[in-house]
Enzyme design. Sequence first.
Site, short mmCIF file in Angstrom:
data_model
loop_
_atom_site.label_atom_id
_atom_site.label_comp_id
_atom_site.label_asym_id
_atom_site.label_seq_id
_atom_site.Cartn_x
_atom_site.Cartn_y
_atom_site.Cartn_z
NE ARG A 50 -28.90 24.65 -42.37
CZ ARG A 50 -27.85 23.45 -42.30
NH1 ARG A 50 -28.11 23.12 -41.73
NH2 ARG A 50 -29.07 22.61 -42.03
NE ARG A 54 -23.04 24.94 -36.50
CZ ARG A 54 -23.18 23.69 -36.02
NH1 ARG A 54 -22.97 23.65 -35.27
NH2 ARG A 54 -23.99 23.14 -37.77
NE ARG A 63 -29.28 29.80 -31.02
CZ ARG A 63 -29.03 28.98 -31.95
NH1 ARG A 63 -28.54 28.23 -32.72
NH2 ARG A 63 -28.39 27.49 -31.35
CG ASP A 99 -34.35 22.61 -38.70
OD1 ASP A 99 -33.17 23.45 -38.70
OD2 ASP A 99 -34.89 21.86 -39.15
CE1 TYR A 174 -32.62 15.12 -40.15
CE2 TYR A 174 -34.12 15.99 -41.30
CZ TYR A 174 -32.55 15.72 -40.49
OH TYR A 174 -31.29 16.00 -40.93
C1 CP3 Z 1 -31.49 18.86 -43.33
C2 CP3 Z 1 -32.18 20.54 -42.77
C3 CP3 Z 1 -32.29 20.49 -41.53
N1 CP3 Z 1 -32.38 21.76 -41.76
C4 CP3 Z 1 -32.54 22.12 -42.46
C5 CP3 Z 1 -32.06 21.35 -43.61
C6 CP3 Z 1 -32.35 20.93 -44.76
C7 CP3 Z 1 -30.65 21.94 -45.51
C8 CP3 Z 1 -29.90 21.42 -45.83
O1 CP3 Z 1 -30.09 20.01 -46.09
O2 CP3 Z 1 -29.27 21.46 -45.25
C9 CP3 Z 1 -32.62 24.11 -43.55
C10 CP3 Z 1 -32.37 24.93 -42.21
N2 CP3 Z 1 -31.94 24.82 -41.19
C11 CP3 Z 1 -31.60 25.85 -40.66
C12 CP3 Z 1 -31.30 27.18 -42.00
C13 CP3 Z 1 -31.15 28.44 -42.05
C14 CP3 Z 1 -31.09 29.64 -43.24
C15 CP3 Z 1 -29.97 29.40 -43.90
O3 CP3 Z 1 -29.70 28.47 -44.78
O4 CP3 Z 1 -29.26 30.18 -44.01
C16 CP3 Z 1 -31.97 26.12 -43.43
C17 CP3 Z 1 -32.71 26.05 -44.54
C18 CP3 Z 1 -30.98 26.50 -39.64
C19 CP3 Z 1 -30.23 25.58 -39.18
N3 CP3 Z 1 -30.63 24.51 -38.52
C20 CP3 Z 1 -29.75 23.97 -37.11
C21 CP3 Z 1 -28.56 24.74 -37.37
C22 CP3 Z 1 -27.67 24.60 -36.48
C23 CP3 Z 1 -28.04 24.86 -35.36
C24 CP3 Z 1 -26.96 25.90 -34.39
O5 CP3 Z 1 -26.62 26.47 -34.99
O6 CP3 Z 1 -26.98 25.56 -33.32
C25 CP3 Z 1 -28.89 25.68 -38.28
C26 CP3 Z 1 -27.96 27.56 -38.97
C27 CP3 Z 1 -29.91 23.06 -37.16
C28 CP3 Z 1 -29.89 21.72 -38.35
N4 CP3 Z 1 -30.82 21.26 -38.64
C29 CP3 Z 1 -31.04 19.78 -39.45
C30 CP3 Z 1 -29.43 20.03 -39.97
C31 CP3 Z 1 -29.03 18.60 -40.37
C32 CP3 Z 1 -28.68 20.35 -38.83
C33 CP3 Z 1 -27.60 21.02 -38.10
C34 CP3 Z 1 -26.89 20.28 -37.04
C35 CP3 Z 1 -26.01 20.29 -36.69
O7 CP3 Z 1 -24.95 20.35 -37.15
O8 CP3 Z 1 -25.69 21.22 -35.20
C36 CP3 Z 1 -32.49 19.98 -40.40
#
Ligand code: CP3
Length: 367
Positions: A50, A54, A63, A99, A174
């Site tokens: 990540r 953000r 974004r 994602d 999920y």
């Molecule tokens: C479980 C999981 C998800 N998504 C992901 C996982 C596995 C990694 C982990 O265990 O953290 C994988 C993921 N999701 C995202 C990345 C980006 C690449 C990186 O690592 O920089 C990666 C590797 C972008 C994202 N994926 C998400 C965001 C946030 C949304 C946003 O910025 O609007 C980002 C940057 C959304 C997301 N998607 C998911 C979650 C739990 C969330 C967070 C929800 C929140 O707190 O808003 C599912």
Amino acid sequence: MSANDLPHARGSARTGDTPATGRQTETYDSAFLRACRREPVPHTPVWFMRQAGRSLPEYLKVREGIGMLDSCMRPELVTEITLQPVRRHKVDAAIYFSDIVVPLKAIGIDLDIKPGVGPVVAEPIRTREDLRRLRDLTPDDVHYVTEAIGMLTRELGPTPLIGFAGAPYTLASYLVEGGPSRNHENTKALMYGDPELWADLLDRLAGITAAFLKVQIEAGASAVQLFDSWVGSLAPADYRRSVMPASVKVFDAVAPYGVPRIHFGVGTGELLGLMGEAGADVVGVDWRVPMDEAARRVGPGKALQGNLDPAVLFSTPEAVRAKTGEVLDAAAGLEGHIFNLGHGVLPTTDPDALTRLVADVHERTAR
Ligand SMILES: Cc1c2[nH]c(c1CCC(=O)O)Cc1[nH]c(c(CCC(=O)O)c1C)Cc1[nH]c(c(CCC(=O)O)c1C)Cc1[nH]c(c(C)c1CCC(=O)O)C2
């Protein structure tokens, strides 16, 4: 079959058995890929799960007004967001901005990513009937991934790009729960109550995940990470019986490309050995198990990635330095160590703390 027999050039040439020339050789010889292969490195490579997102003001800016899933389908935007942490922090690898639910969306599953919540699925998958909604993924379904990775590898120069996907168990959690879940009770109810349907569900997801990773490798990803974020909720015997076969299928499917395969989950201290056995070249470790103990659990022949607690970054620079030193000391005897956090960067992390951390690890491990 060797990577060179495969019908593509870029992925294998950049990372496989034999590098070609110029930039490809530089990528192949990068500290990150060398550490994955357990070869000597000029410094311990660093990247952050990540790292794009953000915590970066430049991310929030680009974004603005664009939904998360929408943003994943815009190659220019994906390229910009993926590059942001590389420019700012000087990390040793980029991770493709996407994602884990993108391939599910791409095959027509009705889902959205709700800010502050995570992926939410309109109609959960719980019956054999529901399973029919999980069709195979074709490269056409995710053409924007191929386009974005093409752009990215041109922009990245020698910096390796990590592709990724969600592992079958985490994706299933999920789909079955319909959204994020603390206890995974519906997922486990299905796993224990209807093992045959569960196995078919995981097998379908393994096919989709493998196809998604192949698209990324063929487009130029130099390594892949399989995120089984929530599998730490399982006991080892259940993991081995009900989850591991599907993860093995994913790793086997991408093995012929010869790119390093990283396997990561949270709270997986008791599963580290099995997660390596599933077919990983690199095992990701969260912050609960020290790296030397993780190495004992994983056994020889694998590199390790980890494992600073992401919450440590909210402390003072001195405390961060001290905790970083503990990770480096515990990892000092490893054959291959990739420095990372024990889970993703938390959204309110001070980006300067991450920049300092990269420089600190590079400085302290320079050889
Ligand atoms: C479980 C999981 C998800 N998504 C992901 C996982 C596995 C990694 C982990 O265990 O953290 C994988 C993921 N999701 C995202 C990345 C980006 C690449 C990186 O690592 O920089 C990666 C590797 C972008 C994202 N994926 C998400 C965001 C946030 C949304 C946003 O910025 O609007 C980002 C940057 C959304 C997301 N998607 C998911 C979650 C739990 C969330 C967070 C929800 C929140 O707190 O808003 C599912």
